[in-house]
Design a protein around this motif. Structure first.
Motif, short mmCIF file in Angstrom:
data_model
loop_
_atom_site.label_atom_id
_atom_site.label_comp_id
_atom_site.label_asym_id
_atom_site.label_seq_id
_atom_site.Cartn_x
_atom_site.Cartn_y
_atom_site.Cartn_z
N VAL A 27 -7.62 -13.07 16.33
CA VAL A 27 -8.19 -11.73 16.49
C VAL A 27 -7.16 -10.78 17.08
CG1 VAL A 27 -9.92 -10.39 17.77
CG2 VAL A 27 -10.56 -12.54 16.65
N SER A 28 -6.45 -11.23 18.09
CA SER A 28 -5.45 -10.39 18.75
C SER A 28 -4.30 -10.03 17.81
CB SER A 28 -4.92 -11.12 19.98
OG SER A 28 -3.89 -10.41 20.58
N LYS A 29 -3.76 -11.03 17.11
CA LYS A 29 -2.64 -10.77 16.21
C LYS A 29 -3.05 -9.86 15.06
CE LYS A 29 0.32 -14.81 16.76
NZ LYS A 29 0.91 -15.96 16.07
N ARG A 30 -4.22 -10.12 14.50
CA ARG A 30 -4.67 -9.33 13.36
C ARG A 30 -4.94 -7.89 13.77
NH1 ARG A 30 -9.52 -11.94 10.29
NH2 ARG A 30 -10.61 -10.90 11.96
N ARG A 31 -5.54 -7.69 14.93
CA ARG A 31 -5.82 -6.35 15.42
C ARG A 31 -4.52 -5.58 15.69
NH1 ARG A 31 -8.96 -7.07 20.14
NH2 ARG A 31 -10.79 -7.19 18.80
N GLY A 77 6.59 8.87 -2.75
CA GLY A 77 6.98 7.93 -1.71
C GLY A 77 5.87 7.68 -0.70
N VAL A 78 5.10 8.71 -0.38
CA VAL A 78 3.96 8.55 0.53
C VAL A 78 2.93 7.60 -0.09
CG1 VAL A 78 1.99 9.74 1.60
CG2 VAL A 78 4.27 10.77 1.67
N ILE A 79 2.65 7.80 -1.36
CA ILE A 79 1.69 6.93 -2.05
C ILE A 79 2.22 5.50 -2.14
CG2 ILE A 79 0.54 6.50 -4.27
CD1 ILE A 79 0.56 9.62 -4.60
N LEU A 80 3.47 5.35 -2.51
CA LEU A 80 4.06 4.01 -2.62
C LEU A 80 4.13 3.30 -1.27
CD1 LEU A 80 6.92 4.59 -5.23
CD2 LEU A 80 4.68 3.51 -5.58
N SER A 81 4.34 4.07 -0.20
CA SER A 81 4.39 3.45 1.13
C SER A 81 3.04 2.83 1.48
CB SER A 81 4.83 4.46 2.19
OG SER A 81 3.85 5.45 2.38
N ALA A 82 1.95 3.46 1.06
CA ALA A 82 0.62 2.89 1.31
C ALA A 82 0.47 1.56 0.56
CB ALA A 82 -0.47 3.86 0.88
N ILE A 83 0.96 1.51 -0.66
CA ILE A 83 0.89 0.28 -1.45
C ILE A 83 1.74 -0.81 -0.82
CG2 ILE A 83 1.46 -0.73 -3.70
CD1 ILE A 83 0.72 2.08 -4.89
N VAL A 84 2.95 -0.46 -0.40
CA VAL A 84 3.85 -1.43 0.23
C VAL A 84 3.26 -1.96 1.53
CG1 VAL A 84 6.09 -1.68 1.37
CG2 VAL A 84 5.95 -0.56 -0.86
N LEU A 85 2.72 -1.08 2.36
CA LEU A 85 2.13 -1.52 3.63
C LEU A 85 0.91 -2.42 3.39
CD1 LEU A 85 2.43 1.73 5.77
CD2 LEU A 85 3.77 -0.37 5.97
N THR A 86 0.14 -2.12 2.36
CA THR A 86 -0.98 -2.99 2.01
C THR A 86 -0.47 -4.36 1.59
OG1 THR A 86 -2.32 -1.10 1.32
CG2 THR A 86 -2.98 -3.27 0.49
N GLY A 87 0.59 -4.39 0.79
CA GLY A 87 1.19 -5.66 0.37
C GLY A 87 1.70 -6.46 1.55
N ILE A 88 2.30 -5.79 2.52
CA ILE A 88 2.80 -6.46 3.71
C ILE A 88 1.63 -7.10 4.48
CG2 ILE A 88 3.82 -6.05 6.00
CD1 ILE A 88 5.63 -3.94 4.60
N ASN A 94 -2.35 -13.77 4.05
CA ASN A 94 -2.43 -14.97 3.22
C ASN A 94 -1.58 -16.12 3.76
OD1 ASN A 94 -4.21 -13.84 1.43
ND2 ASN A 94 -2.64 -13.20 -0.01
N THR A 95 -0.69 -15.85 4.68
CA THR A 95 0.14 -16.92 5.23
C THR A 95 -0.31 -17.23 6.66
OG1 THR A 95 1.84 -15.31 5.87
CG2 THR A 95 2.14 -16.44 3.76
N GLU A 96 0.12 -16.43 7.59
CA GLU A 96 -0.13 -16.70 9.01
C GLU A 96 -1.61 -16.66 9.38
OE1 GLU A 96 0.95 -14.73 13.35
OE2 GLU A 96 2.02 -14.06 11.57
N PHE A 97 -2.32 -15.62 8.97
CA PHE A 97 -3.72 -15.47 9.38
C PHE A 97 -4.60 -16.53 8.72
CE2 PHE A 97 -2.80 -10.67 9.93
CZ PHE A 97 -2.15 -10.92 11.13
N ARG A 102 -7.76 -21.56 8.98
CA ARG A 102 -7.98 -22.93 8.53
C ARG A 102 -8.02 -23.88 9.72
NH1 ARG A 102 -5.43 -27.24 8.12
NH2 ARG A 102 -3.39 -26.38 8.59
N GLN A 103 -7.08 -23.72 10.65
CA GLN A 103 -7.03 -24.58 11.84
C GLN A 103 -8.30 -24.41 12.68
OE1 GLN A 103 -3.44 -23.65 13.96
NE2 GLN A 103 -2.13 -24.22 12.24
N ILE A 104 -8.76 -23.18 12.83
CA ILE A 104 -9.96 -22.92 13.61
C ILE A 104 -11.17 -23.60 12.97
CG2 ILE A 104 -11.58 -21.08 14.27
CD1 ILE A 104 -9.03 -19.23 14.44
N LEU A 105 -11.29 -23.48 11.66
CA LEU A 105 -12.43 -24.10 10.98
C LEU A 105 -12.38 -25.61 11.05
CD1 LEU A 105 -12.79 -21.76 7.89
CD2 LEU A 105 -14.26 -21.89 9.90
#
Length: 109
Positions: A27-31, A77-88, A94-97, A102-105
């Motif tokens: 929760v802390s990391k995601r927030r 560039g403003v529009i593309l930055s939103a797409i890039v930040l969403t991808g990040i 999909n990896t860390e969170f 999975r470990q919590i469950l």
């Protein structure tokens, strides 16, 4: 009306997950990550709005003597930055969170 045994089991499982230190970490990391990306996006967006308000002559300059102005690629560039930040965010989710989730469950079973 009395609670069903199944509802009681779910309540205990939810409480166990909420008290798990890995859940608190998730929760802390995601927030924190969501706030960071939101601040970056807002800075980009409001920076562009301020540029529109105070840099009209700069944004209105032609790129190559034609119709396209400097403002067009900056706006894209403003529009593309939103797409890039969403991808990040999606990549980290999909990896860390997902791994923490999975470990919590697994620990809750």
């Amino acid at each position: 009306m009395a609670e069903s045994p199944k509802a009681n089991i779910h309540a205990v499982a939810h409480e166990h997950i909420r008290n798990n230190p890995k859940f608190q970490e998730l929760v802390s990391k995601r927030r924190a990550f969501a706030w960071l990306l939101s601040a970056v996006m807002l800075s980009i967006y409001f920076g562009f709005i301020l540029l529109i308000a105070y840099g009209k002559t700069f944004l209105g300059q032609s790129l190559s003597g034609g119709v396209t102005t400097v403002g067009f690629p900056i706006g894209v560039g403003v529009i593309l930055s939103a797409i890039v930040l969403t991808g990040i965010y999606v990549r980290r989710a999909n990896t860390e969170f997902d791994e923490l989730n999975r470990q919590i469950l697994e620990e809750a079973r």
